[in-house]
Design a protein around this motif. Structure first.
Motif, short mmCIF file in Angstrom:
data_model
loop_
_atom_site.label_atom_id
_atom_site.label_comp_id
_atom_site.label_asym_id
_atom_site.label_seq_id
_atom_site.Cartn_x
_atom_site.Cartn_y
_atom_site.Cartn_z
N UNK A 72 0.80 -1.25 -0.20
CA UNK A 72 0.03 0.17 -0.07
C UNK A 72 0.77 1.25 -0.02
N UNK A 73 0.25 2.34 -0.47
CA UNK A 73 0.88 3.53 -0.82
C UNK A 73 0.08 4.73 0.21
N UNK A 74 0.91 5.07 1.02
CA UNK A 74 0.24 6.12 2.08
C UNK A 74 1.11 7.51 1.92
N UNK A 75 0.24 8.53 1.62
CA UNK A 75 0.89 9.98 1.28
C UNK A 75 0.46 10.87 2.59
N UNK A 76 1.38 11.74 2.94
CA UNK A 76 1.02 12.59 4.00
C UNK A 76 1.10 14.09 3.34
N UNK A 131 14.02 19.79 9.67
CA UNK A 131 14.62 19.83 8.31
C UNK A 131 13.57 19.74 6.94
N UNK A 132 13.09 20.84 6.52
CA UNK A 132 12.53 20.99 5.53
C UNK A 132 12.43 19.80 4.44
N UNK A 133 11.40 19.21 4.05
CA UNK A 133 11.13 18.16 3.26
C UNK A 133 10.46 18.59 1.90
N UNK A 134 11.37 18.08 0.87
CA UNK A 134 10.74 18.13 -0.43
C UNK A 134 9.97 16.86 -1.05
N UNK A 135 10.77 15.70 -0.77
CA UNK A 135 10.03 14.41 -0.97
C UNK A 135 10.72 13.32 -0.33
N UNK A 136 10.37 12.50 0.43
CA UNK A 136 11.05 11.65 0.99
C UNK A 136 10.01 10.27 1.18
N UNK A 137 10.63 9.13 0.62
CA UNK A 137 9.68 8.04 0.65
C UNK A 137 10.47 6.98 1.57
N UNK A 138 9.52 6.20 2.34
CA UNK A 138 10.17 5.08 3.25
C UNK A 138 9.33 3.80 2.94
N UNK A 139 9.81 2.65 3.03
CA UNK A 139 9.11 1.34 2.93
C UNK A 139 9.37 0.78 4.33
#
Length: 242
Positions: free
Chosen positions: A39-43, A68-76
């Motif tokens: 599944x893919x969960x986006x905040x 730390x400002x986030x641009x994009x970060x993906x974690x599995x």
């Protein structure tokens, strides 16, 4: 300003978000995830409302000390359903709230199974932006994806968001749940993610059951009819076509 209200006033969870608890598995665990349970969960939400801290506290088990400002970060991550023993795969997509990153952010909505829509309890504007900015954006790119509304920074002494207003917003966007939590104190963090994973897991199982019902043939309805037997007397009275 209003102080924290009772649990009944600050959050609700619809039935689709209940039923299971999930154990976060560490990297050393030998797991065999079910390929169908990915599944893919986006905040998403305003910049600085605490989105990255929520993910970090859940995944790493501690609160980040520096912003730390986030641009994009993906974690599995891999999680075990404590009820069924099944192992699910969750891809957690963190996004930037700044308007400058809208073009990049909208790409993250594709194939999402659930959206966490976050606001900060010490910033009323972050709640007001949900029906004005965030909900329309989400509906533009993933209209049928469930939304979970989360109020962050519940550890602050006084809240600038009335919990009744938050529930009204949650109802207006058809959120499957509204939960207040604190990533710093780990308050309700497990509740947030158990709800997230329950929503996507229950939806998957619901679709599976519907698919099986649809594909299962009805007994007797699709049999090829047998040809009727013709007796001698019947054959004698039949006349050939002219």
């Amino acid at each position: 300003m209003s102080t924290a209200a009772s649990p009944q006033e600050t959050y609700f969870i619809s039935p689709i978000g209940k039923g299971s608890k999930f154990q976060l598995l560490d990297d050393s665990t030998n797991v065999t995830p079910d390929p169908g349970l990915q599944f893919k969960i986006v905040i998403v939400g305003d910049s600085g409302c605490g989105k990255t801290s929520l993910f970090t506290s859940f995944i790493r088990g501690y609160f980040p000390t520096e912003y730390e400002p986030t641009i994009f970060e993906n974690s599995r991550t891999f999680l075990k359903n404590k009820t069924t023993g099944e192992v699910i795969t969750a891809d957690l997509w963190d996004t930037a709230g700044q308007e400058d990153y809208e073009r990049l952010r909208r790409l993250s909505y594709q194939d999402s199974n659930l959206i966490i829509l976050a606001y900060s309890l010490n910033a009323r504007e972050s709640l007001l932006n949900i029906p004005e900015v965030w909900a329309p954006e989400i509906l533009s790119y993933c209209e049928n994806t469930p939304i979970l509304l989360v109020g962050l920074k519940a550890d602050i002494p006084e809240h600038n968001v009335d919990p009744f207003d938050a529930v009204k917003v949650a109802n207006s966007i058809n959120a499957v749940a509204h939960i207040q939590c604190s990533a710093k104190e780990m308050f309700n963090v497990s509740t947030v993610f158990d709800t997230c994973f329950s929503v996507v897991y229950n939806n998957y199982k619901k679709q599976q059951r519907a698919s099986k019902r649809f594909s299962k043939p009805t007994s007797g309805h699709f049999r090829t009819p047998s040809k009727p037997k013709v007796t001698r007397s019947e054959s004698q009275i039949r006349k050939p076509n002219p």
